[in-house]
Design an enzyme around this catalytic site. Structure first.
Site, PDB file in Angstrom:
ATOM      1  N   HIS A   1      93.238 -53.587 -26.491  1.00 57.66           N
ATOM      2  CA  HIS A   1      92.936 -53.093 -27.830  1.00 57.66           C
ATOM      3  C   HIS A   1      91.970 -51.925 -27.803  1.00 57.66           C
ATOM      4  O   HIS A   1      91.601 -51.417 -28.845  1.00 57.66           O
ATOM      5  CB  HIS A   1      92.316 -54.231 -28.670  1.00 57.66           C
ATOM      6  CG  HIS A   1      93.231 -55.390 -28.864  1.00 57.66           C
ATOM      7  ND1 HIS A   1      94.174 -55.454 -29.853  1.00 57.66           N
ATOM      8  CD2 HIS A   1      93.370 -56.543 -28.175  1.00 57.66           C
ATOM      9  CE1 HIS A   1      94.841 -56.596 -29.774  1.00 57.66           C
ATOM     10  NE2 HIS A   1      94.359 -57.277 -28.738  1.00 57.66           N
TER      11      HIS A   1
ATOM     12  N   ASP B   1      95.052 -60.608 -22.236  1.00 57.43           N
ATOM     13  CA  ASP B   1      95.114 -60.488 -23.686  1.00 57.43           C
ATOM     14  C   ASP B   1      96.584 -60.579 -24.073  1.00 57.43           C
ATOM     15  O   ASP B   1      97.477 -60.301 -23.276  1.00 57.43           O
ATOM     16  CB  ASP B   1      94.536 -59.140 -24.131  1.00 57.43           C
ATOM     17  CG  ASP B   1      94.194 -59.160 -25.599  1.00 57.43           C
ATOM     18  OD1 ASP B   1      92.989 -59.285 -25.915  1.00 57.43           O
ATOM     19  OD2 ASP B   1      95.123 -59.080 -26.442  1.00 57.43           O
TER      20      ASP B   1
ATOM     21  N   SER C   1      94.103 -68.893 -31.798  1.00 57.58           N
ATOM     22  CA  SER C   1      93.228 -67.848 -32.335  1.00 57.58           C
ATOM     23  C   SER C   1      92.582 -68.212 -33.671  1.00 57.58           C
ATOM     24  O   SER C   1      91.715 -67.481 -34.148  1.00 57.58           O
ATOM     25  CB  SER C   1      94.030 -66.559 -32.523  1.00 57.58           C
ATOM     26  OG  SER C   1      94.636 -66.209 -31.311  1.00 57.58           O
TER      27      SER C   1
ATOM     28  N   CYS D   1      91.911 -59.941 -30.954  1.00 55.22           N
ATOM     29  CA  CYS D   1      91.698 -59.511 -29.574  1.00 55.22           C
ATOM     30  C   CYS D   1      91.172 -60.686 -28.750  1.00 55.22           C
ATOM     31  O   CYS D   1      90.129 -61.249 -29.032  1.00 55.22           O
ATOM     32  CB  CYS D   1      90.692 -58.365 -29.548  1.00 55.22           C
ATOM     33  SG  CYS D   1      90.105 -57.988 -27.896  1.00 55.22           S
TER      34      CYS D   1
END
Lengths: 368, 660
Positions: free
Chosen positions: B371, B365, B326, B384
């Protein structure tokens, strides 16, 4: 002439020049004495050198039997074979100590550049003797090409010493053929005019440094300068009469590198002093004078050009080797002729003297 | 060809030849005259001089090795120095039986096989009058034993020498590297004369890449020696030129803070000053003591280091290829905005999974139930995944490749130590060329969260963060900050090198990403909110990442505790601070550490805190003033030694680093 012919009759019929032969025997005798000392009294090494000398003598006598006219006819073929082998060396040659000089023929190893020391002047003498003397400009250009091709191939191996000897052998032929002084001076100036801008603008610092080190080895005492420093000490400490045979301290304590090959002169100078050197130089001078005499008596352009080139190349050997060990010339690998240990150069040199003898002793036959 | 035969004028020919023969005769006499004169000068005129040199004393030439340049950190703390030590050496010329001598010596002092082997190798390459080292770093007792027996050990001598020492051997082993004894391969490439007195050369790190600057120029002395080789008089001396000292941008105190923060975890940390690309800290854990290598490491210790599964010899900062996870999200968000693929008000609904049109496969996810409504800020703050699956699909892999490449991903950064890996930022062209396959849309989707083929080195991640932080100025990371030649009064600074300036389309786009990253730390739901402390003097912007080491089967859930340690996720964190006028950009990877927010972020937090604490409030809130033009002088690019196989030879065993 008649009385002379009778005193030399036998040798003359055998195509041997007695005067030259005596000079060579004196030189080789001295050479063997020095080599015994320089090699550290190594008998096995002396035997190997003895065998080589024997072979070289045989080669000289055989070549002396061939008439200059036959040599002339064979020159182009010899040159082509030699050049082909030089190319072969670069492609498939054997590397020894970083230089690719040897052609492995299975049963023995052969150094084609050595053959070119004779093949190049023969080719040029053949070419120039066929035309106008002094040569015209276009003949000169072609001669230079004939010369440059093998010289560059040898320099690429790399073998600086041999390419120097081959190129001087060729240049002597051209010189003796009567190239005008104006051209010689012109080339000299062109050379200088080319070198200066190259030095100033084209070369990098480290390249300049390398050239300077070669010209003045003492500036690099950890590298090539070491040899020169030790060699000068050996020569200088010899004095007038030397330290005596087998008593050279520099050489026997191994301060002197390569003392039985390129630096053998320093051993001689240390052990026999200035008086010994004068004797050695006199013998050399005797051989050269006899050689020049033979060429002035020679019949035919080819014989004259070739003979003179052989004699003058012999002079270059002597001057470069002694100049190098005494610190006035850069270090290039040129042996002291007929004294230094090492096979092929001795055979080539003696073959050259065989040609001289042939030139001298076939004269009368040609005159018929 | 000029063949026979025009009319030849034999008379002219004869005359020319005789003239030339006379010239040749003349030259012969001249040349022999020159030789005779020269020999007369040597043998008669200077005879006494040379006799002295030859008979009573012997002249020998000794190489005087230059002192190797020192290496300092940014505050002048010494990282590599030369300490006096005693070396046992043998001069082959002065001993008749080397084998016997070695036997004698081995009874007196401890000689390892490797010492004798290396000694014998060097005997072959050095001159016989040169001393050849047998043992380095003799202790006092050994020196005493040999000194007492010296009279019956001809050719043996004890020499006081300088030996390389690294006061922070463990902390800097991956950066400064080390010197070691010259091996056979190096012999062929190093300049012979300049290394004639030198036994060591740089093997790794700064020591290797700056070898040409650190080594210096050899000197020599011509000395008279007596029969036993003792120096009686120095005839001539040319002093060696010491090597250049180097100042690094590295801050050793910061380096130690980082190492302490890692404790016994494995991983890497790189901290860069975004204003100029200076590398402030560079840590690869675990580390090892560089001093072990200086005089030959014994094979047992080396084997232990080399085969350990923790790979201490492996410099993770430039060699480790990790899926960035991420941590790529801020970059992709910016890519979407700057390429006009999405607008500032872009918003998606995250149901907890993403599907390509017409495909059943669900890209999940990390948050199983999703989310919900997610805008750009929230996508960064809560990380996210679905937002980025969708964004990646809209961008397409080639735009992603192009944008990320301008930040330095997938390329060697050009840092001034050797052996760096390029990482991987895939493209359609790459897959066709290397894998010989077409690109699948699903691969674009997972690339959007930094998985799949994407691999970055910690150095690249730090560099990318620095480039993002400073508004798109992509600098070459630089370890060496200044070079001090001994003749110069002040060191010459190495100027920062900007590789490229990424054009800013709209400042608001960048600000949006900065805002999201800031909220990762400074908002209630940020993934790295634990870094937020009430009394902080500055704000941090960052992004956490968690990179899967292996793929989890569809629909399977897994419990981390049940996984073997080595299969756990890598924890990542990238950050810069202060948010306005950033002074440090940092990337942290903790191998198998689990979650980025809980494991990697605290390490970064400690390093940022330690670094920024040295600035006053005023300095923190303003850009660092550009130093005055004097005494900075422009320097030419440093001649870094070309990478070769030796640079990474000892890291060969690490090719198979785990990834995606």
């Amino acid at each position: 002439m008649a009385s002379r012919a009778s005193s030399q009759g036998l040798f003359f019929r055998l195509h041997i020049d007695l005067t030259l032969l005596l000079g060579l025997i004196a030189l080789i005798a001295i050479g063997q004495v020095i080599l015994y000392s320089a090699s550290g009294e190594n008998v096995a090494l002396m035997q190997r050198q003895g065998i080589r000398l024997g072979i070289a003598f045989v080669v000289m006598i055989i070549i002396a039997q061939i008439s200059p006219d036959a040599m002339r006819r064979w020159s182009p073929i010899l040159f082509i074979i030699g050049s082909t082998m030089l190319v072969a060396v670069l492609l498939i040659g054997t590397k020894v100590l970083g230089a690719q000089r040897w052609l492995d023929l299975g049963f023995f190893r052969f150094q084609p550049s050595e053959m070119m020391k004779l093949a190049v002047p023969m080719m040029l003498a053949w070419y120039l003797s066929g035309g106008h003397i002094p040569p015209r400009n276009r003949h000169l250009i072609i001669s230079l090409i004939i010369l440059l091709l093998p010289v560059l191939l040898i320099a690429k191996q790399p073998d600086l010493g041999t390419s120097l000897l081959v190129s001087s052998a060729g240049l002597f032929v051209i010189f003796m053929a009567g190239v005008s002084w104006r051209l010689i001076l012109g080339f000299a100036f062109a050379g200088i005019a080319f070198t200066i801008p190259m030095w100033l603008f084209l070369m990098r610092d480290y390249q300049r440094q390398r050239v300077l080190t070669m010209l003045n080895p003492e500036s690099d005492p950890l590298g090539s300068g070491y040899h020169i420093i030790q060699s000068k000490i050996a020569i200088g400490s010899g004095g007038t009469f030397g330290k005596g045979w087998l008593n050279g301290t520099q050489s026997h304590l191994e301060f002197l590198p390569e003392r039985h090959t390129d630096f053998i002169f320093s051993v001689f100078a240390e052990e026999f002093g200035f008086s010994g050197i004068l004797l050695l130089l006199s013998i050399y001078l005797f051989i050269i004078f006899r050689g020049i005499y033979i060429t002035t008596q020679a019949h035919g352009t080819f014989a004259r050009l070739l003979g003179a080139s052989i004699v003058l190349t012999f002079l270059v050997y002597i001057f470069v080797n002694i100049g190098m060990v005494s610190g006035i010339l850069p270090v290039v690998g040129v042996p002291l002729p007929l004294v230094s240990y090492g096979g092929t150069s001795i055979v080539t040199l003696m073959a050259g003297f065989g040609i001289l003898m042939s030139i001298h002793t076939h004269r009368k036959l040609l005159a018929h | 060809m000029v063949q026979k035969q025009h009319f030849k004028d034999h008379f002219i020919e004869q005359r020319i030849f005789h003239n030339r023969s006379l010239v040749a005769l003349f030259f012969t006499v001249i040349l022999f005259g020159i030789l005779t004169f020269r020999l007369f000068v040597l043998q008669i005129n200077n005879h006494e001089h040379f006799t002295t040199l030859s008979q009573n004393n012997r002249v020998s030439v000794q190489a005087l090795p230059p002192t190797r340049g020192l290496i300092y950190d940014r505050n002048g703390i010494i990282l590599a120095e030369n300490l006096p030590s005693y070396t046992l050496q043998i001069i082959p010329e002065q001993t008749s039986d080397i084998d016997n001598l070695l036997n004698e010596l081995s009874l007196l002092v401890n000689l390892r096989d490797i010492d004798i082997k290396k000694f014998r190798k060097e005997v072959r390459r050095k001159r016989r009058f040169e001393g050849i080292p047998l043992r380095f770093r003799l202790n006092d007792e050994e020196v005493a034993i040999i000194s007492v027996n010296l009279h019956r050990l001809p050719g043996v001598e004890i020499k006081a020498q300088l030996s390389r020492f690294y006061p922070y051997g463990k902390e800097t082993s991956h950066i400064v590297g080390y010197v070691g004894r010259i091996n056979e391969k190096e012999l062929k490439t190093l300049p012979v004369t300049n290394y004639s007195g030198t036994n060591h050369t740089g093997k790794l790190g700064i020591e290797k890449s700056y070898e040409a600057l650190l080594h210096g120029q050899v000197g020599y002395q011509k000395v008279e020696t007596n029969v036993r080789g003792r120096v009686l008089r120095v005839l001539e001396r040319s002093n060696p030129v010491p090597g250049n000292d180097l100042y690094l941008n590295l801050d050793i105190k910061l380096q130690k803070v980082a190492i302490d923060a890692f404790a016994d975890k494995r991983g890497a940390l790189v901290a860069i000053n975004p204003e100029n690309g200076h590398v402030l800290a560079m840590v690869s854990m675990p580390d090892y003591d560089a001093n072990l290598f200086v005089n030959g490491i014994d094979s047992k210790t080396y084997k232990a280091l080399n085969t350990s599964w923790e790979r201490p010899l492996y410099n993770r900062t430039i060699l480790g290829g990790y899926p960035p996870g991420s941590t790529t999200k801020p970059f992709f968000a910016l890519a979407g905005l700057e390429t006009n693929t999405i607008q500032l008000d872009h918003e998606i609904f995250c149901p907890g999974y993403y599907q390509l049109k017409g495909k059943a496969h669900k890209y999940r996810d990390w948050k199983k139930w999703g989310h919900g409504k997610t805008d750009i800020s929230k996508s960064i703050i809560q990380s996210c995944d679905v937002f980025y699956y969708d964004l990646a699909f809209q961008l397409g892999i080639d735009k992603m490749h192009q944008f990320m490449t301008s930040f330095g991903f997938g390329q060697r950064s050009g840092i001034d130590i050797l052996g760096e890996r390029s990482g991987l930022m895939p493209s359609k062209e790459w897959k066709k060329r290397v894998r010989k396959q077409v690109w699948f849309p699903g691969e674009t989707v997972i690339a959007g969260i930094g998985q799949g083929y994407v691999l970055v080195t910690p150095l690249q991640l730090a560099l990318g963060t620095a480039t993002l932080a400073n508004g798109g100025q992509h600098f070459k990371p630089q370890l060496v900050s200044a070079i001090q030649r001994k003749v110069d009064p002040v060191p010459r600074l190495v100027n920062p090198q900007m590789v490229r300036k990424i054009p800013i389309k709209r400042q608001e786009n960048w600000n949006e990403v900065y805002h999201g990253m800031k909220s990762v730390i400074h908002s209630a739901r940020g993934t790295a909110r634990r870094l937020n402390k009430p009394d902080m003097r500055y704000e941090i912007a960052g992004k956490t990442g968690t990179a899967q080491v292996f793929s989890v089967a569809q629909d399977a859930t897994y419990k981390e505790e049940e996984l073997e340690e080595r299969l756990k996720d890598h924890a990542l964190f990238m950050a810069f601070a202060p948010v306005k006028n950033p002074k440090i950009a940092i990337a942290v990877v903790v191998e198998n550490g689990g979650h980025g927010g809980s494991v990697a972020a605290p390490i970064a937090g400690k390093v940022i805190e330690a670094y920024l604490n040295q600035f006053s409030d005023e300095e923190l809130n303003n850009p660092t003033p550009i130093p005055p033009e004097e005494p900075i002088r422009k320097t030419t690019p440093i001649p870094v030694v070309k990478p070769d196989s030796t640079a990474s030879s000892q890291q060969k065993g690490h090719e198979d680093h785990p990834h995606g």
